[in-house]
Design a protein around this motif. Sequence first.
Motif, PDB file in Angstrom:
ATOM      1  N   GLU A   7       4.596   7.722   0.442  1.00  0.00           N
ATOM      2  CA  GLU A   7       5.521   6.739   0.389  1.00  0.00           C
ATOM      3  C   GLU A   7       4.763   5.147   0.567  1.00  0.00           C
ATOM      4  N   VAL A   8       5.538   4.258   0.953  1.00  0.00           N
ATOM      5  CA  VAL A   8       4.903   2.978   0.874  1.00  0.00           C
ATOM      6  C   VAL A   8       4.801   2.490   2.530  1.00  0.00           C
ATOM      7  N   VAL A   9       3.672   2.012   2.358  1.00  0.00           N
ATOM      8  CA  VAL A   9       3.390   2.145   4.046  1.00  0.00           C
ATOM      9  C   VAL A   9       3.431   0.733   4.377  1.00  0.00           C
ATOM     10  N   LEU A  21      -4.561   5.864   0.210  1.00  0.00           N
ATOM     11  CA  LEU A  21      -3.872   5.036  -0.548  1.00  0.00           C
ATOM     12  C   LEU A  21      -4.657   4.238  -1.183  1.00  0.00           C
ATOM     13  N   TYR A  22      -3.003   3.416  -1.939  1.00  0.00           N
ATOM     14  CA  TYR A  22      -3.419   2.455  -3.159  1.00  0.00           C
ATOM     15  C   TYR A  22      -2.865   1.417  -3.501  1.00  0.00           C
ATOM     16  N   THR A  23      -3.148   0.751  -3.623  1.00  0.00           N
ATOM     17  CA  THR A  23      -2.876  -1.324  -3.029  1.00  0.00           C
ATOM     18  C   THR A  23      -2.519  -1.658  -4.170  1.00  0.00           C
ATOM     19  N   GLY A  24      -1.983  -2.400  -4.713  1.00  0.00           N
ATOM     20  CA  GLY A  24      -0.815  -3.334  -5.533  1.00  0.00           C
ATOM     21  C   GLY A  24       0.175  -4.418  -5.195  1.00  0.00           C
ATOM     22  N   MET A  71       1.150  -1.477  -0.274  1.00  0.00           N
ATOM     23  CA  MET A  71      -0.155   0.659  -0.077  1.00  0.00           C
ATOM     24  C   MET A  71       0.743   1.175  -0.397  1.00  0.00           C
ATOM     25  N   ILE A  72       0.077   2.328  -0.749  1.00  0.00           N
ATOM     26  CA  ILE A  72       1.109   3.376  -0.783  1.00  0.00           C
ATOM     27  C   ILE A  72       0.283   4.089  -0.778  1.00  0.00           C
ATOM     28  N   ARG A  73       0.763   5.162   0.485  1.00  0.00           N
ATOM     29  CA  ARG A  73      -0.047   6.693   1.221  1.00  0.00           C
ATOM     30  C   ARG A  73       0.597   7.602   0.088  1.00  0.00           C
ATOM     31  N   CYS A  74      -0.505   8.655  -0.594  1.00  0.00           N
ATOM     32  CA  CYS A  74      -0.626   9.033  -1.714  1.00  0.00           C
ATOM     33  C   CYS A  74      -0.658  10.361  -0.696  1.00  0.00           C
ATOM     34  N   LYS A 109     -11.275   2.338   4.382  1.00  0.00           N
ATOM     35  CA  LYS A 109     -10.360   3.209   4.800  1.00  0.00           C
ATOM     36  C   LYS A 109      -9.705   2.870   5.746  1.00  0.00           C
ATOM     37  N   GLN A 110     -10.684   2.823   6.561  1.00  0.00           N
ATOM     38  CA  GLN A 110     -10.387   2.723   8.373  1.00  0.00           C
ATOM     39  C   GLN A 110      -9.990   0.642   8.315  1.00  0.00           C
ATOM     40  N   GLU A 111     -10.510  -0.153   7.529  1.00  0.00           N
ATOM     41  CA  GLU A 111      -9.930  -1.235   8.013  1.00  0.00           C
ATOM     42  C   GLU A 111      -8.212  -1.479   7.208  1.00  0.00           C
ATOM     43  N   LYS A 112      -8.238  -0.479   6.406  1.00  0.00           N
ATOM     44  CA  LYS A 112      -6.726  -0.744   5.502  1.00  0.00           C
ATOM     45  C   LYS A 112      -5.724   0.561   6.635  1.00  0.00           C
TER      46      LYS A 112
END
Length: 81
Positions: free
Chosen positions: A47-49, A16-19, A8-11, A72-75
Amino acid sequence: MKTWFVYMIRCTDGTLYTGSTNHVIRRWHQHRRGDGAKYLKAHKPKEVVYVELFPNRSQACSREYQIKQFTKQEKESLITY
């Protein structure tokens, strides 16, 4: 057999982006250059979180899909765990 990762990346806007990838550092640099995911072209990566390790692509992709269904809360709870 290659190891695969879900990340996951925080923008910069807090989203949050997941890949998934088989090389997190290479993929991070691609995202920073604007290569790859359309989402990260519109939401600058900060950043990668979060990173999870998997033995194969299939399992990583399944987990990526699962995380993308989270709120988002679960992430955020995964990140702080």
